[in-house]
Design an enzyme around this catalytic site. Structure first.
Site, PDB file in Angstrom:
ATOM      1  N   LYS A 189      27.989  38.548  32.402  1.00 36.28           N
ATOM      2  CA  LYS A 189      27.303  38.420  33.691  1.00 36.28           C
ATOM      3  C   LYS A 189      28.258  38.834  34.815  1.00 36.28           C
ATOM      4  O   LYS A 189      29.262  38.165  35.072  1.00 36.28           O
ATOM      5  CB  LYS A 189      26.870  36.970  33.942  1.00 36.28           C
ATOM      6  CG  LYS A 189      25.895  36.888  35.118  1.00 36.28           C
ATOM      7  CD  LYS A 189      25.785  35.512  35.715  1.00 36.28           C
ATOM      8  CE  LYS A 189      26.780  35.263  36.792  1.00 36.28           C
ATOM      9  NZ  LYS A 189      26.670  36.155  37.965  1.00 36.28           N
ATOM     10  N   GLU A 265      40.292  31.740  34.113  1.00 37.14           N
ATOM     11  CA  GLU A 265      41.285  32.228  35.084  1.00 37.14           C
ATOM     12  C   GLU A 265      40.726  31.867  36.444  1.00 37.14           C
ATOM     13  O   GLU A 265      39.752  32.460  36.901  1.00 37.14           O
ATOM     14  CB  GLU A 265      41.475  33.737  34.901  1.00 37.14           C
ATOM     15  CG  GLU A 265      42.776  34.213  35.511  1.00 37.14           C
ATOM     16  CD  GLU A 265      42.623  34.518  36.978  1.00 37.14           C
ATOM     17  OE1 GLU A 265      42.801  33.594  37.806  1.00 37.14           O
ATOM     18  OE2 GLU A 265      42.331  35.669  37.297  1.00 37.14           O
TER      19      GLU A 265
HETATM   20  P1  NAD Z   1      32.633  31.929  41.905  1.00 38.69           P
HETATM   21  O1  NAD Z   1      33.537  31.196  41.002  1.00 38.69           O
HETATM   22  O2  NAD Z   1      31.567  31.179  42.604  1.00 38.69           O
HETATM   23  O3  NAD Z   1      31.910  33.116  41.096  1.00 38.69           O
HETATM   24  C1  NAD Z   1      32.514  33.804  40.018  1.00 38.69           C
HETATM   25  C2  NAD Z   1      31.444  34.072  38.974  1.00 38.69           C
HETATM   26  O4  NAD Z   1      30.896  32.826  38.530  1.00 38.69           O
HETATM   27  C3  NAD Z   1      30.255  34.882  39.497  1.00 38.69           C
HETATM   28  O5  NAD Z   1      29.811  35.771  38.483  1.00 38.69           O
HETATM   29  C4  NAD Z   1      29.210  33.820  39.763  1.00 38.69           C
HETATM   30  O6  NAD Z   1      27.890  34.297  39.697  1.00 38.69           O
HETATM   31  C5  NAD Z   1      29.484  32.846  38.642  1.00 38.69           C
HETATM   32  N1  NAD Z   1      28.992  31.490  38.894  1.00 38.69           N
HETATM   33  C6  NAD Z   1      28.819  30.887  40.103  1.00 38.69           C
HETATM   34  N2  NAD Z   1      28.338  29.634  39.925  1.00 38.69           N
HETATM   35  C7  NAD Z   1      28.212  29.450  38.584  1.00 38.69           C
HETATM   36  C8  NAD Z   1      27.768  28.367  37.774  1.00 38.69           C
HETATM   37  N3  NAD Z   1      27.368  27.198  38.300  1.00 38.69           N
HETATM   38  N4  NAD Z   1      27.775  28.513  36.429  1.00 38.69           N
HETATM   39  C9  NAD Z   1      28.195  29.654  35.875  1.00 38.69           C
HETATM   40  N5  NAD Z   1      28.605  30.734  36.586  1.00 38.69           N
HETATM   41  C10 NAD Z   1      28.622  30.629  37.923  1.00 38.69           C
HETATM   42  O7  NAD Z   1      33.487  32.709  42.936  1.00 38.69           O
HETATM   43  P2  NAD Z   1      32.944  33.431  44.260  1.00 38.69           P
HETATM   44  O8  NAD Z   1      31.745  32.782  44.843  1.00 38.69           O
HETATM   45  O9  NAD Z   1      32.796  34.829  43.897  1.00 38.69           O
HETATM   46  O10 NAD Z   1      34.159  33.165  45.213  1.00 38.69           O
HETATM   47  C11 NAD Z   1      34.476  31.850  45.672  1.00 38.69           C
HETATM   48  C12 NAD Z   1      35.966  31.663  45.656  1.00 38.69           C
HETATM   49  O11 NAD Z   1      36.442  31.761  44.305  1.00 38.69           O
HETATM   50  C13 NAD Z   1      36.736  32.755  46.390  1.00 38.69           C
HETATM   51  O12 NAD Z   1      36.814  32.556  47.747  1.00 38.69           O
HETATM   52  C14 NAD Z   1      38.059  32.643  45.706  1.00 38.69           C
HETATM   53  O13 NAD Z   1      38.785  31.579  46.231  1.00 38.69           O
HETATM   54  C15 NAD Z   1      37.688  32.339  44.280  1.00 38.69           C
HETATM   55  N6  NAD Z   1      37.673  33.575  43.469  1.00 38.69           N
HETATM   56  C16 NAD Z   1      38.649  33.736  42.580  1.00 38.69           C
HETATM   57  C17 NAD Z   1      38.675  34.886  41.817  1.00 38.69           C
HETATM   58  C18 NAD Z   1      39.725  35.128  40.824  1.00 38.69           C
HETATM   59  O14 NAD Z   1      39.977  36.276  40.498  1.00 38.69           O
HETATM   60  N7  NAD Z   1      40.311  34.107  40.266  1.00 38.69           N
HETATM   61  C19 NAD Z   1      37.721  35.867  41.973  1.00 38.69           C
HETATM   62  C20 NAD Z   1      36.700  35.666  42.884  1.00 38.69           C
HETATM   63  C21 NAD Z   1      36.685  34.497  43.614  1.00 38.69           C
END
Ligand code: NAD
Length: 495
Positions: A189, A265
């Site tokens: 996803k 991660e």
């Molecule tokens: P997120 O963790 O919300 O999303 C990452 C992935 O998880 C996306 O594909 C999203 O659709 C999915 N996801 C969201 N809620 C979920 C759930 N309940 N169950 C399963 N999957 C779910 O991250 P974001 O909204 O893209 O960003 C929020 C914060 O996360 C950023 O500001 C940053 O601090 C952090 N982030 C970290 C990384 C990294 O590389 N470690 C990458 C993006 C964001």
């Protein structure tokens, strides 16, 4: 880059016809419910594609097709799987410019970066795992006489992957390549914001001969599709990159369902320690700017906390300001050096809020302005905050934008204590010309990767992942196979 190239990327962007439907069982599909969602580019708000808004029914269909594909794919010889993966890499190379343009439009990254880093990096990772898989052997441990024992690595089955928007193709490939190379099948996803490049890449995989159901890309929300994958009883492992908050829900989901194996991660707040004895302060500043501002600062291992020994603090700040100019935002389609847009206007608002807090509770040392480019205001200057009290949120929380915080320190002990004062442990960097200090400080920093006299060192052959709340499991290197395989002992007693 010439005006000719500039108008070429713009014209090519205008001509693109983008298919946003999910990729399930080897072909494009609408969601079973028929639900759709429009997606647009953060670089200028242009509409890009209509995505399938998949739901639980689509997750079940994708997992069941991946399950059906598992036995034949896992029993195919490692050499044959390698052949398919290498053919896929070759096709991605043929379509590299198209993939790079999709990545630029979907994520806001500059085209210069997607053509030279994101797409070549993705292909290189795919090739690395394709080449590795037929060179790995099992073990034959010593056992009492009268028997022999073999330890082999076995594929787990159906692997789910949930990936973020900051490196949509590269991080997807960090999961796909080792999982598929070792004989698993996958349902991935992408982030809601950035589905387009990996959808097109999956189509190329089918063209390269990947059997139906081996790789499925399911578009949809985290709350529905992501959660359904996490709770699914027929998903054997889940590989995730994203926030710590979502990581916690995935751990709960595994416990509430089938104890699926997780690799997480979950971001970081990485420090870059600059000691006064570093031999080249200008180089340290140049790399510090890269570590903090590259990819608009939207990097999980971003070195967004720069700790500088007090005697060189002011000189370093001047050098950092000069070096940061290379990350000033520019038109992402112009083929220029510099940053692109952030992932969205909403995320830019959140990052700007941190700048506001820095301004009112400390000071903005440089940058801090929001810019309008191509009619969008999702662009931010590289920014450095200072004068913030120890323990302030800015020192501890992930900002995920082009905003770093500078803090002076006096002693080595103080610097290490400051760097380790965070819930995260993904990465750290340090600059010194004292070999003993380099080893001593590297061993004391709690981080999955410590870069000495460089920042954010990363390669296919070295593991990437964190300590503490940055998660567990490792992407990249041969260690990534541990996420997707289990060891099996076969003990043969002689008759
Ligand atoms: P997120 O963790 O919300 O999303 C990452 C992935 O998880 C996306 O594909 C999203 O659709 C999915 N996801 C969201 N809620 C979920 C759930 N309940 N169950 C399963 N999957 C779910 O991250 P974001 O909204 O893209 O960003 C929020 C914060 O996360 C950023 O500001 C940053 O601090 C952090 N982030 C970290 C990384 C990294 O590389 N470690 C990458 C993006 C964001």
């Amino acid at each position: 880059m010439t005006n000719q190239t500039l108008s070429t990327w713009d014209a090519r962007a205008d001509e693109l016809q983008i298919d946003g439907r999910a990729f399930i069982g080897g072909s494009r599909r609408d969601a079973a419910s028929g639900a759709k969602r429009e997606t647009s580019s953060p670089i200028d708000g242009r509409p890009l594609a209509v995505l399938s808004a998949c739901g639980v029914e689509d997750v079940d269909a994708a997992v069941s097709l991946a399950r059906r594909a598992f036995t034949p794919w896992s029993r195919t010889s490692a050499e044959s799987r390698k052949g398919v993966l290498l053919a896929w890499a070759a096709l991605m190379e043929t379509h590299a410019e198209e993939l790079a343009l999709l990545e630029c439009l979907d994520s806001g990254k500059p085209i210069l970066q997607t053509t030279t880093v994101d797409v070549p990096g993705t292909i290189s990772t795919l090739r690395w795992y394709a080449e590795a898989i037929d060179k790995i052997s099992g073990e034959m441990p010593a056992v009492p006489s009268g028997a022999t024992a073999m330890v082999t690595r076995e594929a787990l089955g159906v692997v789910a992957a949930i990936v973020p928007w900051n490196f949509p193709l590269e991080i997807a490939m960090w999961k796909i390549a080792p999982a598929l190379a070792s004989g698993n099948t996958m349902v991935l996803k992408p982030a809601e914001q950035t589905s387009l490049s990996i959808l097109r890449a999956a189509e190329l995989a089918a063209e390269a001969g990947m059997p139906e159901g081996v790789l499925n890309i399911i578009t949809g929300s985290g709350r529905e599709v992501g959660a359904a994958l996490a709770h699914h009883m027929d998903v054997d492992a889940l590989a995730f990159t994203g926030s710590t908050a979502v990581s916690r829900t995935l751990l709960e989901a595994s416990g509430q369902s089938n104890l699926k194996r997780l690799s997480l991660e979950a971001g970081g707040k990485s420090s870059n320690l600059v000691f006064a004895d570093t031999s080249d302060l200008a180089l340290a500043a140049e790399k510090a700017a890269f570590g903090a501002f590259y990819n608009q600062g939207q990097v999980c291992s971003s070195n967004s906390r720069i700790l500088v020994q007090r005697s060189v603090h002011d000189e370093f700040l001047g050098l950092l300001r000069e070096a940061a100019a290379a990350y000033a935002p520019a038109d992402p389609l112009a083929g220029l050096e510099g940053n692109g847009s952030l992932i969205s206007v909403g995320h830019t608002n959140d990052v700007e809020e941190w700048i506001h807090r820095g301004r009112t509770e400390g000071s903005v040392l440089f940058g801090g302005e929001r810019l309008d480019i191509r009619g969008s205001d999702a662009y931010l200057e590289p920014t450095v905050l200072g004068g913030l009290a120890a323990g302030h949120d800015v020192h501890r929380e992930e900002i995920f934008g082009p905003v770093a915080v500078l803090q002076p320190f006096d002693t080595e002990e103080e610097a290490v204590a400051m760097a380790n004062d965070t819930d995260y442990g993904l990465a750290a960097s340090l600059w010194t010309s004292d070999l003993s200090r380099a080893h001593r400080v590297a061993s004391e920093l709690v981080a999955g990767t410590v870069s000495v006299n460089t920042v954010d060192a990363l390669g296919n052959s070295t593991p990437f992942g964190g300590f503490k709340q940055s998660g567990f499991g490792r992407d990249l290197s041969l260690q990534a196979f541990d996420n997707y395989t289990a060891s099996k002992t076969t003990w043969i007693q002689f008759g």
